[in-house]
Design a protein around this motif. Structure first.
Motif, mmCIF file in Angstrom:
data_model
loop_
_atom_site.group_PDB
_atom_site.id
_atom_site.type_symbol
_atom_site.label_atom_id
_atom_site.label_comp_id
_atom_site.label_asym_id
_atom_site.label_seq_id
_atom_site.Cartn_x
_atom_site.Cartn_y
_atom_site.Cartn_z
ATOM 1 N N THR A 162 0.830 -1.208 0.000
ATOM 2 C CA THR A 162 0.000 0.000 0.000
ATOM 3 C C THR A 162 0.865 1.259 0.000
ATOM 4 O O THR A 162 0.541 2.229 -0.687
ATOM 5 N N GLU A 163 1.968 1.239 0.733
ATOM 6 C CA GLU A 163 2.863 2.394 0.740
ATOM 7 C C GLU A 163 3.457 2.637 -0.649
ATOM 8 O O GLU A 163 3.541 3.777 -1.110
ATOM 9 N N ILE B 171 2.210 1.729 -3.610
ATOM 10 C CA ILE B 171 1.168 2.183 -4.540
ATOM 11 C C ILE B 171 0.851 3.652 -4.299
ATOM 12 O O ILE B 171 0.738 4.439 -5.238
ATOM 13 N N HIS B 172 0.720 4.036 -3.042
ATOM 14 C CA HIS B 172 0.394 5.429 -2.735
ATOM 15 C C HIS B 172 1.558 6.367 -3.047
ATOM 16 O O HIS B 172 1.343 7.548 -3.329
ATOM 17 N N GLN C 26 1.837 3.672 -11.754
ATOM 18 C CA GLN C 26 1.353 2.485 -11.064
ATOM 19 C C GLN C 26 1.837 1.221 -11.767
ATOM 20 O O GLN C 26 1.987 1.210 -12.991
ATOM 21 N N GLU D 102 -7.727 -2.459 0.961
ATOM 22 C CA GLU D 102 -7.429 -1.043 1.193
ATOM 23 C C GLU D 102 -7.246 -0.304 -0.148
ATOM 24 O O GLU D 102 -7.744 0.811 -0.328
ATOM 25 N N LEU D 103 -6.546 -0.929 -1.070
ATOM 26 C CA LEU D 103 -6.325 -0.305 -2.380
ATOM 27 C C LEU D 103 -7.628 -0.164 -3.160
ATOM 28 O O LEU D 103 -7.877 0.881 -3.774
ATOM 29 N N ALA E 130 -9.589 2.640 -1.968
ATOM 30 C CA ALA E 130 -9.000 3.927 -2.374
ATOM 31 C C ALA E 130 -9.152 4.165 -3.880
ATOM 32 O O ALA E 130 -8.648 5.158 -4.411
ATOM 33 N N VAL F 188 -8.042 2.121 -6.367
ATOM 34 C CA VAL F 188 -6.991 1.514 -7.192
ATOM 35 C C VAL F 188 -7.555 0.249 -7.826
ATOM 36 O O VAL F 188 -8.001 -0.656 -7.131
#
Length: 124
Positions: free
Chosen positions: A38-39, A41-42, A49, A70-71, A74, A76
């Motif tokens: 996640t870190e 990707i963000h 990406q 989580e992605l 958000a 993704v």
């Protein structure tokens, strides 16, 4: 070049995956758990990406499933393959609400994996 983000808590599996995927012509990023996924990707810009996520279902700190949830929350929508030691996916390994593109079992059949990655990342 197609980029695959591979996450697994085993250094041996990460090294093997990186080697096999790079030999097949893919650019590879790695993460040791879902938190790093996640870190990463963000931290990427929208145009940077990875083209595919290859996530181990069970990892410490944050599982691949939790990271993918989580992605997805958000926004993704990067295609994701889930890797697991279970021969048949369970709801915990492959929840239907996460738009998982596929499921790969360990030990990994790299010929099959490369065909799946190619099919998912092929530009139309």
């Amino acid at each position: 070049m197609t980029t695959v983000l591979v996450a697994d808590d085993s250094e041996t599996i990460l090294l093997l995956m990186r080697t096999r995927l790079e030999m097949a012509g893919y650019e590879v990023e790695t993460a040791v758990d879902g938190q790093e996924v996640t870190e990463a990707i963000h931290a990427h810009g929208p145009d940077e990406q990875p083209d595919l996520l290859l996530l181990d279902a069970m990892m410490p700190r944050k599982s691949g499933i939790d990271a993918l949830r989580e992605l997805r929350d958000a926004g993704v929508d990067t295609p994701a393959l889930i890797v697991s030691a279970h021969q048949n996916p369970t709801d915990a390994d492959a929840p239907t609400d996460l738009a998982i593109a596929g499921y790969v079992t360990k030990p990994i059949d790299f010929d099959l994996l490369l065909r799946e990655i190619d099919a998912l990342t092929r530009v139309a």
